[in-house]
Structures are given as C-alpha cells and as structure tokens.
Write an enzyme that holds these catalytic residues in place. Structure first.
Site, short mmCIF file in Angstrom:
data_model
loop_
_atom_site.label_atom_id
_atom_site.label_comp_id
_atom_site.label_asym_id
_atom_site.label_seq_id
_atom_site.Cartn_x
_atom_site.Cartn_y
_atom_site.Cartn_z
N ARG A 196 2.80 8.87 -10.22
CA ARG A 196 2.37 8.15 -9.02
C ARG A 196 3.59 8.08 -8.08
NH1 ARG A 196 -2.03 4.43 -9.13
NH2 ARG A 196 -2.14 5.15 -6.98
N GLN A 251 -10.95 -0.40 -4.82
CA GLN A 251 -10.17 -1.50 -5.43
C GLN A 251 -10.61 -2.86 -4.90
OE1 GLN A 251 -8.76 1.34 -4.31
NE2 GLN A 251 -6.95 1.90 -5.50
N ARG A 282 -3.00 0.18 -12.82
CA ARG A 282 -2.74 0.54 -11.43
C ARG A 282 -2.15 -0.66 -10.70
NH1 ARG A 282 -5.62 -2.77 -9.46
NH2 ARG A 282 -4.78 -2.33 -7.40
N GLY A 283 -1.75 -0.42 -9.44
CA GLY A 283 -1.06 -1.47 -8.70
C GLY A 283 0.43 -1.28 -8.93
N ALA A 284 1.19 -1.25 -7.81
CA ALA A 284 2.60 -0.87 -7.91
C ALA A 284 3.40 -1.68 -8.95
CB ALA A 284 3.23 -0.96 -6.52
N ASP A 289 3.20 -0.78 -1.75
CA ASP A 289 3.62 0.15 -2.80
C ASP A 289 5.06 0.59 -2.62
OD1 ASP A 289 0.54 0.44 -2.37
OD2 ASP A 289 0.99 0.98 -4.45
N ASN A 326 1.25 1.26 1.94
CA ASN A 326 0.25 0.53 1.16
C ASN A 326 -1.02 1.38 1.16
OD1 ASN A 326 -0.46 -1.87 -0.37
ND2 ASN A 326 -1.86 -2.36 1.29
N LYS A 327 -2.03 0.91 0.47
CA LYS A 327 -3.26 1.68 0.30
C LYS A 327 -3.78 2.21 1.63
CE LYS A 327 -4.73 2.41 -2.86
NZ LYS A 327 -4.32 3.65 -3.54
O1 MRU Z 1 -3.59 3.11 -6.01
P1 MRU Z 1 -3.40 1.74 -6.56
O2 MRU Z 1 -4.67 1.00 -6.85
O3 MRU Z 1 -2.42 1.71 -7.70
O4 MRU Z 1 -2.77 1.06 -5.29
C1 MRU Z 1 -1.91 0.05 -5.28
C2 MRU Z 1 -2.54 -1.09 -4.68
O5 MRU Z 1 -3.27 -1.76 -5.39
C3 MRU Z 1 -2.28 -1.49 -3.32
O6 MRU Z 1 -1.93 -0.56 -2.40
C4 MRU Z 1 -1.48 -2.75 -3.33
O7 MRU Z 1 -1.49 -3.36 -2.13
C5 MRU Z 1 -0.08 -2.62 -3.84
S1 MRU Z 1 0.03 -3.12 -5.47
C6 MRU Z 1 0.15 -4.86 -5.42
#
Ligand code: MRU
Length: 365
Positions: A90, A201, A53-55, A241, A251-252
């Site tokens: 995603r 997270q 996970r994480g963009a 993201d 973003n999240k």
């Molecule tokens: O849903 P996720 O855990 O894949 O979300 C992404 C993230 O971790 C965050 O939104 C983050 O700030 C961007 S990825 C560095």
C-alpha cells in the site's frame, strides 16, 4: 470500541506474538468475522486485500508482520526483503513505511538471537501507543465540535469521507475519535457519511456509528458539495494517509472535491491524523506522494445483499469498458483549516511548531 457489547480492537497478538488476530474488514458491514494470521505473508496479503485497512492500522499490522517474519528468520537480508515487500503493498499510506522502518531500526543492530523479543515488545508498544494517540486526537477534535455547538446551539453536522474510525486504527479512530468523544460529552451531533466508492468505506463508518447510536446519514459521494452549499454541513473532518511537511494531505479519493466545496462556502475543513502520518521528507504532495492505483475490478463489481438475504457480488460496468481506480487524492494545504494531531490542532503551515523534531527531518523540496 464495543461490538455487541464486547470491547473489541482491530488487531491483537495471539499466543504471545506467535500469530495475530484481525477483523476481516472485507466482510463488513454484512458479517463480523475475526481471523488469525499465522505468518508474515498472511499479514502482507491481509494488508494488500484490505482485510486490514486504514493508514494507522496497516502500520501496526505491518509491525506485527515484522515480528512474525523475524520469528521465522532473523537474518539481515530477510528483514530487508520483508520490509520492501510490506511497503509495496500500500504505497500511499506512509504509516506502513514508518512502522516497518521503526521496527528495522530497533532490531538491526542487535545480535540475531535478541531480535525477536525486542521486535515483539516494540510491536506491543506501538499498538498501545496508537490507542492513546487516537484518544488524544479525539479530545482535541471534540473541542472543535464543542465550539461549533456553542455558536449554533443546534446539533452539529459533520461531514466525513471514507472510514477514519476505530476500524482504520487499533481503536477509536482519528476523525471519528473526535466525533465519539464529542458524543460522549453530550454534544448533539449528526454525521453525513460519504459512501466512498468504490470500496464503500462509508458503510464501515455507518456500521461504527450505528454501534454507538450516533445519528448519521449515508450520502452518495456526489451529494457532499450540494449539502455544503446549502449550509447543511458545519465542518468537514477527514482522516489522512499521508501529510507532507507543509500540510498537503493525501486521503481517500474524493477528499479534494469536498475540500474545494468547503473552501468555497467557508466551511472549516479539518484533517485528523497521528504524527506517524506526517511524511517530513515530502513538501509538495501533488508531485511527491505516490498515489496507489488499485484494480479496476473494484469499480466493475459491487457487493451487497440480494433479495434472498445472501451477500453477493454483481458486475455493474461491462468488462470491455476501460476503468481507472486511483485510491487517493491530494488536498493542498491551502484548503485545510487545521490538522488535528495527538499534540493538538494547528494550521497546516505550523506542523513543525507542534513537531519540531519532525521539522529537523525535512529533506527535500
Ligand atoms: O484504502 P483505505 O481504506 O485503507 O484508506 C484509508 C482510509 O481509510 C482513509 O483514507 C482514511 O481517511 C485514512 S486512515 C484513518
């Protein structure tokens, strides 16, 4: 970064691209477990279920999924089908689309027999490049933290949301890369870590920070506004993201509320991300970015350690209760102080100055 003293990355090629290794992030912070994924559908499932996970990391994982797919079938139709299926897993994190499109572009004009070695080389190059980019983001971000310290001469309090650490990338992270480098430079700091319901997270962030001994405190997501209002936060630094051409930031979920509070109290709000997170085809983030809606079960159930020390899951919302689970929100550019990229820091409206080649790609309003 190191795990139990061993330098570790979140993704690696196994047997020269015959498989890839990952850390199953759904098990963290309670268990550190590696897994080997042997075909592209296993990588697709790992992205969808957030084992990776994480963009930035899902972009790199998708590039490796393309390698495994091309190994099995290098025909055009199949490559396009895999591309679409991966992107659908995603939809908000644009790095995923960026990475698979990049892979398709590199191989599609080649004869089928030449595609696999080129795809493998490209995925390796993207993996290495991600590490260097994140290190550069961290170096630029650390300067901001150093300036805050120079003014304050007391530990700098950073608030972060979600996990934009090394787990969200190949290594170092984006927002946390700045924290790691500032800490390496000896700048005293402390991180407020938003828990980040429903996927928690923030617990990954806390696990990362504990690993290197950086002082931090986990807070409930709702506590951020209060801490900002009482001057307990010197800067907010988050990841992204997707960032639009004019600097709106997806973003999240929950990021927008922190940005509003920061604006109200004139606390700087920074977004750290590599250029692969910028979507030059979109201007208005609120209307132009698809927000991923995830299963309501992520809200209904919560995982933790029970009294016997066993990892277990309990239901906290009744089955008959309606739930809604949008995974991201959009913070408008007007709330963002600066975007920290691998090329430097700029105000959101000046992204095209840092990336003139991206500006040329802008397509719609
Ligand atoms: O849903 P996720 O855990 O894949 O979300 C992404 C993230 O971790 C965050 O939104 C983050 O700030 C961007 S990825 C560095």
């Amino acid at each position: 970064m190191k795990v139990n003293g061993i330098p570790t990355r979140t993704i690696w090629s196994v047997d020269h691209g015959q498989a890839i290794g990952i850390i199953d992030q759904t098990k963290l912070p309670y268990e550190f477990k590696k897994e080997v994924l042997r075909d592209w559908t296993a990588v697709k499932d790992a992205i969808a279920t957030m084992k990776v996970r994480g963009a930035p990391l899902i972009g790199i994982a998708a590039a490796w999924a393309m390698v495994l797919a091309i190994r099995d079938n290098a025909k055009d139709d199949f490559i396009h089908q895999v591309r679409s299926e991966l992107i659908a897993t995603r939809p908000t994190a644009v790095n995923l689309q960026w990475a698979v499109d990049h892979m398709v572009k590199r191989v599609i004009s080649l004869p089928e027999r030449e595609r696999l070695p080129v795809a493998y080389k490209e995925a390796e190059a993207m993996t290495q490049a991600n590490v260097l980019e994140n290190r550069a983001i961290g170096t630029h971000g650390a300067k901001i933290i150093a300036e805050l310290y120079a003014k304050k001469r007391e530990p700098v309090n950073i608030l972060t949301h979600c996990n934009a650490g090394w787990l969200a990338t190949v290594d170092y992270g984006t927002a946390l890369s700045a924290v790691y480098i500032a800490f390496e430079q000896g700048i005293p700091l402390h991180v407020w870590v938003d828990e980040t319901r429903p996927r928690e997270q923030g617990l990954l962030t806390a696990w990362e920070l504990s690993g290197v001994g950086i002082p931090h405190t986990v807070i409930a997501d709702n506590a951020g506004g209060h801490l900002i209002q009482h001057r307990e936060v010197d800067a907010v630094i988050v990841g992204a993201d997707r960032i639009t051409a004019i600097g709106d930031v997806a973003n999240k979920i929950g990021t927008y509320l922190k940005a509003l509070a920061a604006k109200d109290m004139e606390v700087p709000f920074y977004v750290a991300a590599p250029s692969s997170t910028i979507d030059w085809s979109v201007q208005d983030g609120k209307h132009g970015i698809e927000i991923e809606n995830r299963s309501g079960d992520e809200l209904r159930f919560i995982r933790g350690i029970d009294k016997k020390g066993k990892v277990s899951e309990v239901q906290i919302i009744q089955a008959q209760t309606n739930v809604e689970n949008p995974a991201f929100d959009v913070t408008p550019a007007r709330l963002v102080t600066g975007i920290i990229t691998e090329r430097g820091v700029c105000a959101p409206e000046f992204l095209t100055r840092l990336f003139p080649e991206g500006g040329r790609l802008q397509t719609r309003g």
